[in-house]
Design an enzyme around this catalytic site. Structure first.
Site, PDB file in Angstrom:
ATOM      1  N   TYR A 104      -7.368  -2.632   3.229  1.00 54.70           N
ATOM      2  CA  TYR A 104      -6.800  -3.657   4.158  1.00 54.70           C
ATOM      3  C   TYR A 104      -7.896  -4.624   4.260  1.00 54.70           C
ATOM      4  O   TYR A 104      -9.098  -4.155   3.961  1.00 54.70           O
ATOM      5  CB  TYR A 104      -6.720  -3.193   5.512  1.00 54.70           C
ATOM      6  CG  TYR A 104      -5.571  -2.319   6.174  1.00 54.70           C
ATOM      7  CD1 TYR A 104      -4.517  -2.963   6.635  1.00 54.70           C
ATOM      8  CD2 TYR A 104      -5.319  -0.918   5.850  1.00 54.70           C
ATOM      9  CE1 TYR A 104      -3.318  -2.262   6.816  1.00 54.70           C
ATOM     10  CE2 TYR A 104      -4.485  -0.369   6.125  1.00 54.70           C
ATOM     11  CZ  TYR A 104      -3.192  -0.773   6.678  1.00 54.70           C
ATOM     12  OH  TYR A 104      -2.157  -0.045   6.950  1.00 54.70           O
ATOM     13  N   TYR A 143      -3.334   4.784   0.828  1.00 50.14           N
ATOM     14  CA  TYR A 143      -4.802   4.882   1.240  1.00 50.14           C
ATOM     15  C   TYR A 143      -5.328   6.333   1.638  1.00 50.14           C
ATOM     16  O   TYR A 143      -4.345   6.866   2.167  1.00 50.14           O
ATOM     17  CB  TYR A 143      -5.200   3.750   1.769  1.00 50.14           C
ATOM     18  CG  TYR A 143      -4.530   3.537   3.294  1.00 50.14           C
ATOM     19  CD1 TYR A 143      -5.169   4.165   4.351  1.00 50.14           C
ATOM     20  CD2 TYR A 143      -3.489   2.604   3.458  1.00 50.14           C
ATOM     21  CE1 TYR A 143      -4.604   4.073   5.570  1.00 50.14           C
ATOM     22  CE2 TYR A 143      -3.007   2.446   4.688  1.00 50.14           C
ATOM     23  CZ  TYR A 143      -3.723   3.148   5.859  1.00 50.14           C
ATOM     24  OH  TYR A 143      -3.128   2.914   6.972  1.00 50.14           O
ATOM     25  N   ARG A 153      -2.175   8.260   3.259  1.00 50.69           N
ATOM     26  CA  ARG A 153      -1.172   7.725   3.953  1.00 50.69           C
ATOM     27  C   ARG A 153      -0.117   7.405   3.078  1.00 50.69           C
ATOM     28  O   ARG A 153      -0.404   6.802   1.921  1.00 50.69           O
ATOM     29  CB  ARG A 153      -1.472   6.559   4.975  1.00 50.69           C
ATOM     30  CG  ARG A 153      -2.292   6.795   5.953  1.00 50.69           C
ATOM     31  CD  ARG A 153      -1.577   7.554   7.140  1.00 50.69           C
ATOM     32  NE  ARG A 153      -0.235   7.627   7.311  1.00 50.69           N
ATOM     33  CZ  ARG A 153       0.268   6.658   8.086  1.00 50.69           C
ATOM     34  NH1 ARG A 153      -0.247   5.762   8.678  1.00 50.69           N
ATOM     35  NH2 ARG A 153       1.636   6.902   8.253  1.00 50.69           N
ATOM     36  N   HIS A 156       3.000   1.803   3.391  1.00 48.07           N
ATOM     37  CA  HIS A 156       3.813   1.564   4.657  1.00 48.07           C
ATOM     38  C   HIS A 156       3.460   0.235   5.210  1.00 48.07           C
ATOM     39  O   HIS A 156       2.448  -0.214   4.508  1.00 48.07           O
ATOM     40  CB  HIS A 156       3.386   2.562   5.747  1.00 48.07           C
ATOM     41  CG  HIS A 156       1.893   2.522   6.254  1.00 48.07           C
ATOM     42  ND1 HIS A 156       1.231   3.462   5.477  1.00 48.07           N
ATOM     43  CD2 HIS A 156       1.313   1.943   7.251  1.00 48.07           C
ATOM     44  CE1 HIS A 156       0.118   3.228   5.897  1.00 48.07           C
ATOM     45  NE2 HIS A 156      -0.059   2.293   6.929  1.00 48.07           N
ATOM     46  N   HIS A 158       3.087  -2.083   8.723  1.00 51.34           N
ATOM     47  CA  HIS A 158       3.221  -2.000  10.186  1.00 51.34           C
ATOM     48  C   HIS A 158       3.995  -3.195  10.674  1.00 51.34           C
ATOM     49  O   HIS A 158       4.019  -4.455  10.314  1.00 51.34           O
ATOM     50  CB  HIS A 158       1.764  -2.196  10.742  1.00 51.34           C
ATOM     51  CG  HIS A 158       1.026  -0.991  10.307  1.00 51.34           C
ATOM     52  ND1 HIS A 158       0.492   0.199  11.133  1.00 51.34           N
ATOM     53  CD2 HIS A 158      -0.092  -0.776   9.356  1.00 51.34           C
ATOM     54  CE1 HIS A 158      -0.302   0.909  10.453  1.00 51.34           C
ATOM     55  NE2 HIS A 158      -0.446   0.454   9.344  1.00 51.34           N
TER      56      HIS A 158
HETATM   57 FE    FE Z   1      -1.752   1.647   7.838  1.00 55.36          FE
END
Ligand code: FE
Lengths: 235, 186
Positions: A104, A143, A153, A156, A158
């Site tokens: 991120y 990640y 995870r 995806h 959000h």
């Molecule tokens: Fe996330």
């Protein structure tokens, strides 16, 4: 003034619980007391109108100032409707995600994966008269997280949705079809109802795919509908 | 009347906002009266609403997304006031909004609701957001407020902001444990 039309209460199986033992961060953060159910007043049935003049749309995450981000370009499109299939018009949709490496653009993300100066990872969209939205992005990467040993995870995106009533406010995640991490993910799996979980998984869509340019994925989003059937004159 | 729809699809499942939701944080949104914003020049009683969010260990929630929705000073949601704000909690778990004090709002039937601000919290560890309300201590309408009266008396105080200086109101939020905030199922 007549009372506002309330929203339908969810079937608990179709929503995740606050207390999800497999998801460690819920342990100290979930309320232990029973929630107090309140009838829907204007406070819950009204919602902000987001004027694009103050909330400017941003529909292309795949570049910064004309410089292309690294990774697989994608188009994500779908419809926002209520539970009875009525479109939500002019609904503001906020989107954020990791880059193609699974990192991120965020100071607290310490994953040892490269940042991409040409990828910020956020978008803001408004649905059209049929409730449709679409945006361009880069397929995010998986990640790691520290929930359990070797936890990753699934990839995806959000999504944050603002409906016509604040009781429709919702944040969710869109997943990708065929991701081998999905069966292992406590966030995805803590919703009991299998069909409800599977609606979080987008579908590959050749009609959204643009030749020589980007793969297309469809993700339809449903917000709570009215508990009573409104008269047709109220669009 | 609209015929019963042939198909019904339950609302999409909520998922946690996670720790990296700040990509959609615009810190200026915490000031509903910001210059150049939708309420620039709006008239009314200027207030701040501040609070600290803590978890079951009393530790600050430093990564929460707090949103508010409120009526304008005229008690209307569809008047000229844009009653939406968003604020990230800081390293002490504290949020702070600058806004105008809302007026009383119509309740169901002929009831009147005391002035209040709807508060929602999204965070890592919250698979769906929690919702509560901030009322204002000393407000005469609080005693008859239909929502406050649904809450057992001993816990009602968790929904009532206290004065903390001129125009300043404070409401701390405890997600779990001793003094747990009353959360509303809306
Ligand atoms: Fe996330």
């Amino acid at each position: 003034m007549p009372d506002p039309i309330p929203f339908r209460r969810p079937d608990p199986a179709t929503q995740p619980p606050y207390d999800a033992p497999a998801y460690g961060s819920t342990h100290k953060r979930h309320p232990k007391q029973k929630l107090v159910t309140v009838p829907h007043t204007l406070t819950e049935t009204s919602a902000p109108r987001f004027d694009p003049a103050f909330y400017p749309p941003q529909v292309d995450m795949s570049q910064v100032n004309g410089r292309a981000a690294m990774g697989e370009r994608i188009i994500v499109a779908g419809r926002v409707t209520d539970e009875d299939g009525r479109p939500l018009r002019g609904a503001m949709v906020e989107v954020w995600q990791a880059n193609s490496s699974g990192r991120y653009h965020h100071p607290r993300d310490q994953h040892d994966a490269p940042l991409d100066p040409n990828f910020e990872g956020r978008a803001r969209l408004f649905t059209d008269a049929e409730g449709r939205y679409s945006f361009v992005s880069i397929k995010p990467g998986a990640y790691p997280w520290r929930n359990h040993a070797n936890a990753w995870r699934p990839i995806h995106i959000h999504f944050g949705l603002h409906g016509a009533g604040f009781a429709q406010r919702m944040i969710t995640q869109m997943y990708f079809p065929g991701d081998p991490l999905l069966p292992l993910d406590p966030v995805f799996n803590c919703t009991a109802d299998e069909a409800a979980r599977n609606r979080l998984v987008s579908t590959f869509d050749l009609d959204i795919t643009k030749p020589e340019w980007a793969l297309g994925y469809r993700f339809d989003i449903v917000l709570r509908g009215p508990a009573a059937t409104p008269f047709e004159s109220a669009p | 009347m609209t015929p019963t729809p042939a198909t019904f699809t339950p609302a999409t499942a909520s998922q946690t906002a996670g720790p990296y939701w700040h990509m959609i944080d615009f810190p200026e949104w915490a000031d509903l009266l910001r210059a150049g914003g939708p309420n620039a020049g709006a008239q009314g009683e200027r207030i701040t609403l501040t609070g600290r969010i803590t978890d079951g260990d009393g530790a600050p929630c430093v990564d929460a997304l707090v949103e508010i929705w409120q009526a304008g000073p005229d008690g209307r949601y569809d008047g000229g006031f844009h009653g939406f704000g968003r604020c990230a909690t800081d390293q002490d778990g504290v949020f702070r909004f600058a806004t105008l004090k809302p007026g009383p709002v119509p309740g169901l039937g002929n009831a009147t609701q005391a002035p209040h601000i709807l508060l929602t919290i999204f965070a890592r560890g919250l698979m769906k957001h929690v919702t509560t309300r901030a009322y204002f201590a000393g407000e005469a309408l609080n005693a008859a407020d239909p929502v406050l009266n649904l809450v057992e008396e001993g816990r009602r105080g968790t929904l009532v902001a206290q004065p903390a200086g001129a125009g300043a109101w404070r409401l701390d939020i405890r997600l779990q444990g001793e003094g747990e905030t009353v959360f509303l199922e809306i």
